[in-house]
Each structure stands twice: as C-alpha cells, then as structure tokens.
Write a protein that holds these residues in place. Sequence first.
Motif, PDB file in Angstrom:
ATOM      1  N   VAL A  56       0.852  -1.191   0.000  1.00 54.92           N
ATOM      2  CA  VAL A  56       0.000   0.000   0.000  1.00 54.92           C
ATOM      3  C   VAL A  56       0.890   1.244   0.000  1.00 54.92           C
ATOM      4  CG1 VAL A  56      -1.820   1.260   1.230  1.00 54.92           C
ATOM      5  CG2 VAL A  56      -1.790  -1.242   1.280  1.00 54.92           C
ATOM      6  N   HIS A  57       0.585   2.152  -0.909  1.00 51.28           N
ATOM      7  CA  HIS A  57       1.324   3.411  -0.989  1.00 51.28           C
ATOM      8  C   HIS A  57       0.478   4.505  -0.333  1.00 51.28           C
ATOM      9  CE1 HIS A  57       4.224   6.286  -2.412  1.00 51.28           C
ATOM     10  NE2 HIS A  57       3.234   7.037  -2.863  1.00 51.28           N
ATOM     11  N   PHE A  58       1.069   5.188   0.637  1.00 47.31           N
ATOM     12  CA  PHE A  58       0.404   6.276   1.350  1.00 47.31           C
ATOM     13  C   PHE A  58       0.925   7.592   0.796  1.00 47.31           C
ATOM     14  CE2 PHE A  58       0.164   2.566   3.991  1.00 47.31           C
ATOM     15  CZ  PHE A  58      -1.142   2.586   4.442  1.00 47.31           C
ATOM     16  N   LEU A  59       0.072   8.276   0.021  1.00 49.17           N
ATOM     17  CA  LEU A  59       0.486   9.485  -0.686  1.00 49.17           C
ATOM     18  C   LEU A  59       0.921  10.604   0.250  1.00 49.17           C
ATOM     19  CD1 LEU A  59      -2.202   9.583  -3.509  1.00 49.17           C
ATOM     20  CD2 LEU A  59       0.224   9.011  -3.732  1.00 49.17           C
ATOM     21  N   ASP A  60       0.231  10.756   1.387  1.00 46.83           N
ATOM     22  CA  ASP A  60       0.546  11.863   2.305  1.00 46.83           C
ATOM     23  C   ASP A  60       1.981  11.817   2.804  1.00 46.83           C
ATOM     24  OD1 ASP A  60      -2.021  12.747   1.987  1.00 46.83           O
ATOM     25  OD2 ASP A  60      -2.716  12.078   3.965  1.00 46.83           O
ATOM     26  N   THR A  61       2.533  10.616   2.961  1.00 48.12           N
ATOM     27  CA  THR A  61       3.898  10.480   3.481  1.00 48.12           C
ATOM     28  C   THR A  61       4.877   9.981   2.425  1.00 48.12           C
ATOM     29  OG1 THR A  61       3.503   8.225   4.225  1.00 48.12           O
ATOM     30  CG2 THR A  61       3.064  10.002   5.823  1.00 48.12           C
ATOM     31  N   GLY A  62       4.355   9.542   1.291  1.00 47.66           N
ATOM     32  CA  GLY A  62       5.216   8.993   0.251  1.00 47.66           C
ATOM     33  C   GLY A  62       5.816   7.656   0.650  1.00 47.66           C
ATOM     34  N   THR A  63       5.156   6.952   1.551  1.00 47.80           N
ATOM     35  CA  THR A  63       5.671   5.695   2.091  1.00 47.80           C
ATOM     36  C   THR A  63       4.865   4.521   1.555  1.00 47.80           C
ATOM     37  OG1 THR A  63       6.215   6.882   4.119  1.00 47.80           O
ATOM     38  CG2 THR A  63       6.188   4.488   4.256  1.00 47.80           C
ATOM     39  N   THR A  64       5.564   3.445   1.263  1.00 50.30           N
ATOM     40  CA  THR A  64       4.923   2.213   0.839  1.00 50.30           C
ATOM     41  C   THR A  64       5.248   1.134   1.864  1.00 50.30           C
ATOM     42  OG1 THR A  64       5.108   2.811  -1.483  1.00 50.30           O
ATOM     43  CG2 THR A  64       4.774   0.480  -0.989  1.00 50.30           C
ATOM     44  N   VAL A  65       4.224   0.449   2.361  1.00 44.85           N
ATOM     45  CA  VAL A  65       4.426  -0.617   3.340  1.00 44.85           C
ATOM     46  C   VAL A  65       3.577  -1.828   2.986  1.00 44.85           C
ATOM     47  CG1 VAL A  65       4.999   0.944   5.237  1.00 44.85           C
ATOM     48  CG2 VAL A  65       2.650   0.234   4.932  1.00 44.85           C
ATOM     49  N   GLY A  66       3.983  -2.965   3.496  1.00 44.72           N
ATOM     50  CA  GLY A  66       3.204  -4.180   3.359  1.00 44.72           C
ATOM     51  C   GLY A  66       2.220  -4.276   4.510  1.00 44.72           C
ATOM     52  N   CYS A  67       0.967  -4.562   4.190  1.00 44.53           N
ATOM     53  CA  CYS A  67      -0.087  -4.633   5.213  1.00 44.53           C
ATOM     54  C   CYS A  67      -0.829  -5.954   5.087  1.00 44.53           C
ATOM     55  CB  CYS A  67      -1.095  -3.494   5.031  1.00 44.53           C
ATOM     56  SG  CYS A  67      -0.394  -1.845   5.142  1.00 44.53           S
ATOM     57  N   ARG A  68      -1.188  -6.519   6.226  1.00 44.47           N
ATOM     58  CA  ARG A  68      -2.038  -7.702   6.236  1.00 44.47           C
ATOM     59  C   ARG A  68      -3.493  -7.252   6.077  1.00 44.47           C
ATOM     60  NH1 ARG A  68      -0.457  -9.971  11.752  1.00 44.47           N
ATOM     61  NH2 ARG A  68      -0.399  -7.747  12.050  1.00 44.47           N
TER      62      ARG A  68
END
Length: 161
Positions: A56-68
């Motif tokens: 999932v890419h979070f636009l507000d922070t520019g961060t991409t993380v793996g989520c269950r």
Amino acid sequence: MKPAYEYGDEVRLIRNVRNDGTYPGKEVGEMLIQRGAIGCVYDVGTYLQDQLIYRVHFLDTGTTVGCREEELIAAAAPWISNRFEFRDAVISTVSMSSQGETIVQPGDLGEVEKVIREEGALFYHARFHSRTFRVPEEALEAPEQERSADTADPQQAGGGA
C-alpha cells in the motif's frame, strides 16, 4: 485465498504499522504509518504461502508498506479513531465484574489485547488481573505518565517547527 482488495483500491489502515525489521533505513519498532491513514493498493502478494500481503502506498507520506488484510478497511468504510492499541497500558475508570464478583476497581492497571470495531462501535479486549474483559473506550484512560506526555508543550518535547 481471494484478496479483499485489488490494485488501485483505496484503503484505510486501522492499526499503527511499525518496522518489523523489513523496512530499510528505519529502526526496528519505529513508526512507519499511523492508523487512520489512507493509501492505495498497488500490489498483492503472499507471505509464507498462507497470508495475503498488500503493498500500500500512502500518498501523504510517500511511504509504501506491506499490510495484512486485517490491518485494512475500505477507505470509504465508516471509521472510528481509537485511542489505544495492542499492548498499550490502560487504567480502568469503572468497576468490572464477572459472575457477580468484582474483579477490577477504578484505577486498576491493565493492558489492551485487541481493538474491536463492530457496527459503528469501538471496544477493546483489555486484560486486568489475568482476566480479559470487553470494554468500551469510555471506560479506559491512559496511565498518568502517558497523559502528561500527551499534554506536554511540543516545543519543549522536541517537536518544534
């Protein structure tokens, strides 16, 4: 395993995500994304062949993380923000009983085991004196040192502009 979310779906994170050691450049345990953030699914994979992981890419922070999957809801779904997370220390503001026996008194210290969202309501499984109770958020408060930190002057706490 059929994914609940597909490429391009907007999702909301319902739990804080911390680095489990797989996110480069961050310390283990460091906060990556806070609950309530909205992101966009751009990949779905598996972990150990039995767990779906959404990138999932979070636009507000520019961060991409793996989520269950259990960490996500549709962005358009009703959202109730929660004060406490898994393993947070909490203090009871009410008495709690089981089978007529009072187990918890106001002021007793416990720990959150689970955050439960049901039909627009928020509850916690909180453990007090080796017993788990289903408790509404209104019946819990943060320990004194955490309340003090929440109300501290951000300029003095190192959070200045």
